[in-house]
Scaffold this active site. Structure first.
Site, PDB file in Angstrom:
ATOM      1  N   HIS A 127       0.826  -1.222   0.000  1.00  0.00           N
ATOM      2  CA  HIS A 127       0.000   0.000   0.000  1.00  0.00           C
ATOM      3  C   HIS A 127       0.853   1.264   0.000  1.00  0.00           C
ATOM      4  CE1 HIS A 127      -3.481  -2.464   1.976  1.00  0.00           C
ATOM      5  NE2 HIS A 127      -3.419  -2.644   0.676  1.00  0.00           N
ATOM      6  N   CYS A 135       4.093  13.329  -7.158  1.00  0.00           N
ATOM      7  CA  CYS A 135       3.180  14.240  -7.859  1.00  0.00           C
ATOM      8  C   CYS A 135       1.841  13.532  -8.064  1.00  0.00           C
ATOM      9  CB  CYS A 135       3.796  14.625  -9.213  1.00  0.00           C
ATOM     10  SG  CYS A 135       2.730  15.702 -10.161  1.00  0.00           S
ATOM     11  N   CYS A 158       5.027  20.202 -12.879  1.00  0.00           N
ATOM     12  CA  CYS A 158       3.749  20.447 -13.584  1.00  0.00           C
ATOM     13  C   CYS A 158       2.761  21.250 -12.747  1.00  0.00           C
ATOM     14  CB  CYS A 158       3.117  19.098 -13.958  1.00  0.00           C
ATOM     15  SG  CYS A 158       2.499  18.189 -12.532  1.00  0.00           S
ATOM     16  N   GLY A 195      -1.088  -9.397  12.441  1.00  0.00           N
ATOM     17  CA  GLY A 195      -1.513  -8.034  12.802  1.00  0.00           C
ATOM     18  C   GLY A 195      -2.375  -7.344  11.774  1.00  0.00           C
TER      19      GLY A 195
END
Ligand code: BV8
Length: 253
Positions: A127, A135, A158, A195
């Protein structure tokens, strides 16, 4: 004469035997393994400023589009908390286990980088990682300039918003992470789920994939999860205690 094994020790002894005989182990961790480092888990109620918010509602592209400053501040708050914690014995035990078995692939849903800090190698960050900023235009290599104090900062290439390098709900898992995970799951003898509440997909589907390939399924979690009934070995305890005990058990005859 060895003292008779207590009921509670049996799964631990079983797990140590499985680990000792395994050719390839896959470990999937979730926020629970970082709990003993002092990091609240993903679904623990949040404290302070963020107590009114559910992480599932904030970790989405929609939330970022709606209120980029709020979502940015939430991640800054999490990064600040991260700077005050360290790996715990559970992280270190996994790093040691990786040194001692023929092959161990560590896949983590966590975005805290604590496994790498503890010495685990080739960690698959399923993840992403909250300490990296990218960006919003994923193809743009723009990086954050320290001088940019805007919230969120803008891409110097950008001018789009920068964002944390994590996978939000509704976003796809990075291709490289997915491919490496699938390859590991196809070849493992033992799959350890540690976990995690086993509710976020596609990570939560990994145990089933491993079982379909004949792997033994292990769960280490103080609480029951949707995986518990399907697991071959369930050890209901905190990973910071259970994992060092597994390492210790490996050394016993
Ligand atoms: C996707 C990063 C394709 C951000 C996170 C079926 C298939 C595919 C997708 C879906 C599907 N069904 C639904 C979906 C959509 C969604 C999903 O799964 N929703 C859930 C809520 C139903 N999945 C996605 O969107 C994924 N993308 O599939 O792409 C796609 C594209 C478009 C549309 C559809 C599909 C992306 C999911 C990734 C989301 N990002 N994090 C951030 O962190 O800000 S997920 C987030 O949850 C964290 O990464 C966290 O790691 C993860 C899982 O949570 P846990 O780690 O398990 O933490 P939790 O608090 O829940 O539990 C802690 C556990 O620890 C507890 O069980 C507790 O008992 C235990 N514990 C406590 N103390 C200890 C302990 N254990 C051991 N020792 C202790 N001491």
């Amino acid at each position: 004469m060895l003292r008779p094994m207590r009921e509670s020790e049996q799964p631990l002894r079983q797990l140590a035997d499985s680990v000792r005989d395994a050719g390839h182990i896959v470990v999937l961790t979730g926020a629970g393994i970082s709990a003993e480092s002092g990091l609240a888990t993903f679904r623990d109620p949040q404290d302070g400023l963020w107590s009114a918010h559910r992480p599932e509602d904030l970790a989405t592209p929609e939330a970022f589009a709606r209120d980029p400053q709020m979502v940015w501040r939430w991640y800054e708050w999490r990064r600040a908390r991260l700077r005050s914690v360290a790996p715990n014995p559970g992280h270190y035990a996994l790093a040691e286990l990786q040194q001692r078995v023929p092959s161990l692939t560590l896949i983590t849903q966590n975005v805290d980088g604590l496994h790498q800090q503890a010495g685990s190698r080739d960690v698959i960050e399923f993840h992403g990682n909250i300490t990296r900023t990218v960006c919003s235009n994923r193809s743009c290599p723009g990086q954050w300039h320290a001088g940019d104090q805007r919230e969120p900062p803008h891409c110097p290439v950008c001018d789009a918003f920068l964002r944390p390098d994590v996978v939000w709900f509704g976003e796809s898992i990075p291709v490289a992470a997915m491919q490496a995970s699938l390859a590991a799951l196809a070849a493992c003898d033992v799959f350890m789920s540690i976990g995690t509440s086993s509710v976020v997909y596609p990570a939560a589907g990994m145990a089933q994939q491993a079982a379909a390939n004949g792997a033994e399924i292990v769960e280490i979690n103080p609480n029951a999860t949707p995986l518990s009934s399907a697991a071959d070995i369930v050890i209901p305890g905190p990973s910071g205690e259970v994992l060092p005990a597994v390492i210790k058990q490996l050394d016993l005859p």
